[in-house]
Write an enzyme that holds these catalytic residues in place. Sequence first.
Site, PDB file in Angstrom:
ATOM      1  N   ASP A  85       0.823  -1.209   0.000  1.00  0.00           N
ATOM      2  CA  ASP A  85       0.000   0.000   0.000  1.00  0.00           C
ATOM      3  C   ASP A  85       0.853   1.254   0.000  1.00  0.00           C
ATOM      4  OD1 ASP A  85       0.718  -0.583   2.756  1.00  0.00           O
ATOM      5  OD2 ASP A  85      -0.703   0.970   3.359  1.00  0.00           O
ATOM      6  N   GLU A 180       0.053  -1.134   5.684  1.00  0.00           N
ATOM      7  CA  GLU A 180       1.116  -0.686   6.590  1.00  0.00           C
ATOM      8  C   GLU A 180       1.000   0.795   6.872  1.00  0.00           C
ATOM      9  OE1 GLU A 180       5.236   0.822   7.639  1.00  0.00           O
ATOM     10  OE2 GLU A 180       3.863   1.399   6.025  1.00  0.00           O
TER      11      GLU A 180
END
Length: 415
Positions: A85, A180
């Site tokens: 991400d 994350e």
Amino acid sequence: MFTNYSYTVDTRFMRYAQIDTQSDPLSSTFPTTEKQKDLSRLLVKELLEMGITDAELDEHGYVYATIPANTDKQVPVICFCSHVDTSSDSSGTGVKPIVHRQYDGGDIVLPDDENVVISAKEHPYLASKKGDDIITASGTTLLGADDKAGVAEIMDAAHFLVTHPEVKHGAIRILFTPDEEVGRGVEKADMKKLGASFGYTMDGGELGSLEDENFSADGAKITVHGISAHPGAAKDKLVSAIKIAGEIVDALPKDSLSPETTEDREGFIHPVRIQGTVEKTEIDFIIRDFETAQLEAHETYLRRVMDKVLAKHPGARATLKVTEQYRNMKEVLVHHPEVTAYAAEAMRRADVQPLRMSIRGGTDGSRLSFMGLPCPNIFTGEMALHSKQEYVSIQDMKKAVQTIVYLAQLWEEKA
């Protein structure tokens, strides 16, 4: 060992960067955005094409894969991890990566918005990369090197190890995580399935950075309850939760305890979001310090600020809720010094000078360390994170690939 190797890290990165994988801090789903899986599915496909037969994407968005051992020694299973991400701080839609060949050392003006300039003066690390091939975005989005550089480096290292069986190593696990950037990267990771003893996140910055210490972190939410009244008849009745929330934020120190006024090992209290109405307003904070015990001191200070402001507004009330986020990985890694030592030696084999650093933030590795996987953080070359000025050196990425391969080799040698 790498003299005749045709690296794939740059082409992989350029491909991955164009896939929108932004996570969403306001979402309650997991992963917080389904589009993160678009990249994860591609990674599984490419791993299978390499001959890594157990590559899989689970329902939570995690990619697991194994490079099997090719030695008779009993070698601890090690894991390399990066997150797919990208941050929500700047757009990740329509990323157009650009390669600036043999960077000349000056400012880089990005073509799609000439107001976005990566200044060599403001980015001294960039200036030091004169002669390198630099990848940037086009000026309207972030680049996504955090952490697609790490993803590409792990993928290229896997490609190298699969195609060079003469390099002996134990079993290597690959883990790609979602979310994350919103602090939930390993929330649903299956540690039993992962089955590794030690790990490394590829999520660091400048060449040679080796981080085995990070902030301990809590989140805090102040909820202010005011009293609503019709504004035309509000005298001596209305108590605005919005204004009280503003006073609380304004009462925080101006010259300390904030990200913009601290450095090195100094902690902070940082308001990151305010939302609400006259009747109810919420303030979200992140609280950070390298010393875990100091978090409680910061939270006590915040409560005192809240109580002092509330005392001036009869009829209003507020609550402070603290949530643990992650802790300093040093508390775990100090008991496993070989994990960091091997990383430093692998860098030296790659002709990279290790730079022992502390992270003023967190990575998946900090959470993984407390989940039973001691896990320091290694450089990827990603710089100017979460911004349109983000950039990465292809040469730095190639050195990260070498470091991963030498690490795999070192663990086998030391077994």
